[in-house]
Design an enzyme around this catalytic site. Structure first.
Site, PDB file in Angstrom:
ATOM      1  N   ASP A  53      40.831 -15.877   8.283  1.00  0.00           N
ATOM      2  CA  ASP A  53      39.340 -15.817   8.893  1.00  0.00           C
ATOM      3  C   ASP A  53      38.417 -17.006   7.990  1.00  0.00           C
ATOM      4  O   ASP A  53      38.264 -16.723   7.013  1.00  0.00           O
ATOM      5  CB  ASP A  53      38.838 -14.578   8.913  1.00  0.00           C
ATOM      6  CG  ASP A  53      37.571 -14.382   9.694  1.00  0.00           C
ATOM      7  OD1 ASP A  53      37.007 -15.300  10.031  1.00  0.00           O
ATOM      8  OD2 ASP A  53      37.477 -13.543  10.418  1.00  0.00           O
ATOM      9  N   HIS A  57      39.903 -15.808  13.092  1.00  0.00           N
ATOM     10  CA  HIS A  57      39.009 -14.847  13.427  1.00  0.00           C
ATOM     11  C   HIS A  57      38.963 -14.540  14.978  1.00  0.00           C
ATOM     12  O   HIS A  57      38.572 -14.948  15.754  1.00  0.00           O
ATOM     13  CB  HIS A  57      37.541 -15.816  13.388  1.00  0.00           C
ATOM     14  CG  HIS A  57      36.284 -14.808  13.474  1.00  0.00           C
ATOM     15  ND1 HIS A  57      35.984 -13.857  12.490  1.00  0.00           N
ATOM     16  CD2 HIS A  57      35.476 -14.749  14.414  1.00  0.00           C
ATOM     17  CE1 HIS A  57      34.841 -13.161  12.852  1.00  0.00           C
ATOM     18  NE2 HIS A  57      34.513 -13.856  13.884  1.00  0.00           N
ATOM     19  N   SER A 105      33.043  -8.891  14.569  1.00  0.00           N
ATOM     20  CA  SER A 105      32.141  -9.942  14.011  1.00  0.00           C
ATOM     21  C   SER A 105      30.822  -9.200  13.938  1.00  0.00           C
ATOM     22  O   SER A 105      30.291  -8.481  13.451  1.00  0.00           O
ATOM     23  CB  SER A 105      32.300 -11.249  14.688  1.00  0.00           C
ATOM     24  OG  SER A 105      32.129 -12.167  13.763  1.00  0.00           O
TER      25      SER A 105
END
Length: 223
Positions: free
Chosen positions: A173, A204, A119
């Protein structure tokens, strides 16, 4: 460890390390979040890979009502084109570069260092590796995107254009939509970087199939 370096969690091999993976966490997490992943990679018992999981600095995050948390950069807007605070990205990339240089000074060749990130951490990994002036072993960019992709052509270093970049993303996600990751992948390949793209049935996060693929990839780039 120098006081000027980012603090980190480390997982060392049973033997003297000859390679290193520097793994950057996501927003609000810490180096402790990904450290337990090392045994799940099921690397050979005699592997000589040192894992470093740095803690991002604490800073106010605008979209979270200005709350202070560990973050590699501020997120001032959910607008896809302006999500990453460029000044923060640049600052964090410099801090991570200092970690890489510190490992090199300890005797680990640059070409035996993998830069990984999830991320927000992946944003830093992609930003730094594509501009880094030394050859790396590989780059792992998970559930992430790219800061200012339009600037890559002008700012890219050619040193890591043939370095393996593994990009992976969850098909469900909702935090970093998959199209953002795929846009980063396309930007990399259009600029001559050696990137691959894989998707997984997940949100995610990281899943078992992905971990198995990461393990195989690490064994390949650090053979």
């Amino acid at each position: 460890m120098s006081g000027n370096l980012l603090p980190y969690v480390e997982v060392n091999p049973n033997t003297t390390p000859d390679a290193c993976v520097i793994w950057l966490h996501g927003l609000g997490d810490s180096g402790n979040g990904f450290a337990p992943i090392v045994p799940e990679l099921k690397l050979p018992a005699d592997h000589a890979i040192r894992f470093i999981f740095p803690h991002a600095p604490e800073r106010p995050v605008t979209i979270n009502a200005g709350m202070r948390m560990r973050a590699w950069y501020d997120i001032k807007s959910l607008d896809f084109n302006n999500r990453a605070d460029v000044e923060g990205v640049t600052d964090s990339a410099a801090r991570v570069e200092a970690l890489i240089d510190a490992e090199h000074k300890k005797g680990i060749p640059y070409e035996r260092i993998v830069l990984a990130g999830f991320s927000q951490g992946g944003v830093i990994a992609l930003h730094l590796s594509t501009r880094f002036e030394h050859k790396l072993a590989g780059v792992l960019a998970l559930s992430t995107y790219m800061s200012e992709p339009e600037k890559l052509a002008a700012e890219a270093s050619a040193v890591n254009k043939d370095t393996a970049i593994m990009m992976a993303h969850g098909e469900q996600d909702e935090v970093v939509p998959m199209f953002l990751g795929h846009t980063a992948f396309k930007t990399l390949t259009e600029n001559g970087f050696n990137a691959t793209w894989s998707t997984y049935t997940m949100q995610h996060n990281v899943c078992l199939n992905e971990l198995n693929d990461i393990s195989a990839w690490l064994k390949s780039v650090l053979a």
